[in-house]
Design an enzyme around this catalytic site. Structure first.
Site, short mmCIF file in Angstrom:
data_model
loop_
_atom_site.label_atom_id
_atom_site.label_comp_id
_atom_site.label_asym_id
_atom_site.label_seq_id
_atom_site.Cartn_x
_atom_site.Cartn_y
_atom_site.Cartn_z
N GLY A 1 0.78 -1.25 0.00
CA GLY A 1 0.00 0.00 0.00
C GLY A 1 0.80 1.28 0.00
O GLY A 1 0.28 2.34 0.38
N SER A 2 2.05 1.24 -0.47
CA SER A 2 2.83 2.49 -0.44
C SER A 2 2.35 3.49 -1.49
O SER A 2 2.37 4.70 -1.25
CB SER A 2 4.33 2.21 -0.58
OG SER A 2 4.65 1.83 -1.90
N ASN A 3 1.91 3.02 -2.64
CA ASN A 3 1.34 3.95 -3.62
C ASN A 3 0.04 4.55 -3.10
O ASN A 3 -0.23 5.74 -3.27
CB ASN A 3 1.13 3.26 -4.97
CG ASN A 3 2.39 3.26 -5.80
OD1 ASN A 3 2.82 4.31 -6.30
ND2 ASN A 3 3.01 2.10 -5.94
N ARG B 1 -4.69 -8.69 -9.16
CA ARG B 1 -5.60 -9.63 -9.84
C ARG B 1 -5.78 -9.17 -11.28
O ARG B 1 -5.96 -7.97 -11.53
CB ARG B 1 -6.99 -9.66 -9.16
CG ARG B 1 -7.01 -10.09 -7.72
CD ARG B 1 -6.43 -11.44 -7.46
NE ARG B 1 -7.16 -12.55 -8.07
CZ ARG B 1 -6.68 -13.79 -8.13
NH1 ARG B 1 -5.50 -14.08 -7.64
NH2 ARG B 1 -7.39 -14.74 -8.70
N HIS C 1 2.28 0.70 -13.11
CA HIS C 1 3.06 -0.51 -13.40
C HIS C 1 4.54 -0.18 -13.29
O HIS C 1 4.97 0.86 -13.78
CB HIS C 1 2.72 -1.03 -14.80
CG HIS C 1 3.42 -2.30 -15.13
ND1 HIS C 1 3.05 -3.51 -14.59
CD2 HIS C 1 4.51 -2.54 -15.89
CE1 HIS C 1 3.87 -4.45 -15.03
NE2 HIS C 1 4.77 -3.88 -15.82
N THR D 1 -6.96 -1.11 -20.13
CA THR D 1 -7.75 -1.71 -21.20
C THR D 1 -7.78 -3.22 -20.99
O THR D 1 -7.22 -3.71 -20.00
CB THR D 1 -7.13 -1.40 -22.59
OG1 THR D 1 -5.82 -1.97 -22.62
CG2 THR D 1 -7.06 0.10 -22.84
N GLU E 1 7.35 6.16 -8.53
CA GLU E 1 5.92 5.80 -8.55
C GLU E 1 5.14 6.73 -7.64
O GLU E 1 4.04 7.21 -7.98
CB GLU E 1 5.71 4.35 -8.10
CG GLU E 1 6.32 3.31 -9.03
CD GLU E 1 5.95 1.89 -8.63
OE1 GLU E 1 4.80 1.64 -8.21
OE2 GLU E 1 6.82 1.00 -8.74
C1 GAR Z 1 4.13 -1.28 -7.08
O1 GAR Z 1 5.50 -1.32 -7.46
C2 GAR Z 1 3.25 -1.28 -8.30
O2 GAR Z 1 3.80 -0.58 -9.39
C3 GAR Z 1 3.18 -2.76 -8.62
O3 GAR Z 1 3.04 -3.37 -7.36
C4 GAR Z 1 3.72 -2.58 -6.39
C5 GAR Z 1 2.77 -2.33 -5.24
O4 GAR Z 1 3.42 -1.66 -4.19
N1 GAR Z 1 2.06 -3.05 -9.48
C6 GAR Z 1 2.10 -3.99 -10.44
O5 GAR Z 1 3.05 -4.73 -10.62
C7 GAR Z 1 0.84 -4.08 -11.29
N2 GAR Z 1 1.07 -4.79 -12.50
P1 GAR Z 1 2.58 -0.85 -3.13
O6 GAR Z 1 1.52 -1.81 -2.60
O7 GAR Z 1 3.59 -0.48 -2.08
O8 GAR Z 1 1.97 0.35 -3.81
#
Ligand code: GAR
Length: 213
Positions: free
Chosen positions: A12-14, A87, A105, A137, A170
């Protein structure tokens, strides 16, 4: 105020970067498919409503997505933000939220869709890597690109170091992309291109390694 639903599966950092960005929006709910997602606890410390829709509790992808869509709609979400939501979504789900479903991503798409992007970037020997925010998409990790950030791959990098360098970017680009959407500054032009009203082009190119002289 527009309402956001943020979908997570883990750390959940994003999501937290988005919560900290003081966007002109209401975060209506943080929804996870994983009951143990650490991001759920973080969301609660921000006073955000959380909900779990556990994919393992449903017989198939269709019924899981029905429940997920039901939760999103119950919270009155205008924009659905995938923030490490791991998912794969069906064409039906994507169509339901077309134009209001975004993802981040950890690669410079269209390079390295799918999993283990940092490892694959190191294996491929690329000298520039990064991350992408895009509209979702039907095809996995594909769709009109809103913003990308590039970082150098350094000689001493391993997967963790490279991942950390990308993750820091990100956390900058995802809140920015959502802010543009909320400000109504994005236009889809053609099938796959996004125009951003008033966005500044970057000042210079990133060369990796640096050009000498
Ligand atoms: C992030 O690096 C995000 O870009 C990636 O999962 C991580 C989640 O980190 N997403 C994907 O790979 C989607 N295809 P977070 O939970 O700390 O945000």
């Amino acid at each position: 105020m527009k309402r956001l639903a943020i979908l997570i599966s883990g750390r959940g950092s994003n999501m937290e970067a988005i919560l900290r960005a003081r966007l002109p929006a209401t975060v209506a709910a943080v929804i996870s498919n994983e009951p143990g997602a650490r991001g759920l606890e973080i969301a609660r410390t921000y006073g955000i409503v959380t909900e779990v829709v556990p994919h393992r509790g449903y017989p198939d992808r269709g019924s899981f997505e029905q429940a997920l869509a039901h939760a999103i709609d119950r919270h009155g979400a205008d924009l659905v933000v995938l923030a490490g939501f791991m998912r794969v979504l069906t064409a039906d789900f994507v169509a339901r939220y077309r134009g209001r479903l975004v993802n981040i991503h950890p690669s410079l798409l269209p390079a390295f869709p799918g999993l283990h992007t940092h490892r694959r970037a190191l294996e491929a020997g690329v000298r520039i890597h990064g991350c992408t925010v895009h509209f979702v998409t039907e095809s996995l990790d594909h769709g009109p690109i809103i913003i990308q950030a590039a970082v150098p791959v350094l000689p001493e990098d391993d997967e963790a170091r490279l991942a950390a360098r990308v993750l820091a970017q990100e956390h900058r680009i995802y809140p920015q992309a959502i802010r543009w959407i909320l400000e109504g500054r994005l236009r889809l032009s053609g099938e796959d291109r996004v125009e951003i009203e008033g966005a500044r082009p970057p000042a210079q190119a990133l060369c990796s390694p640096e050009v000498e002289g």
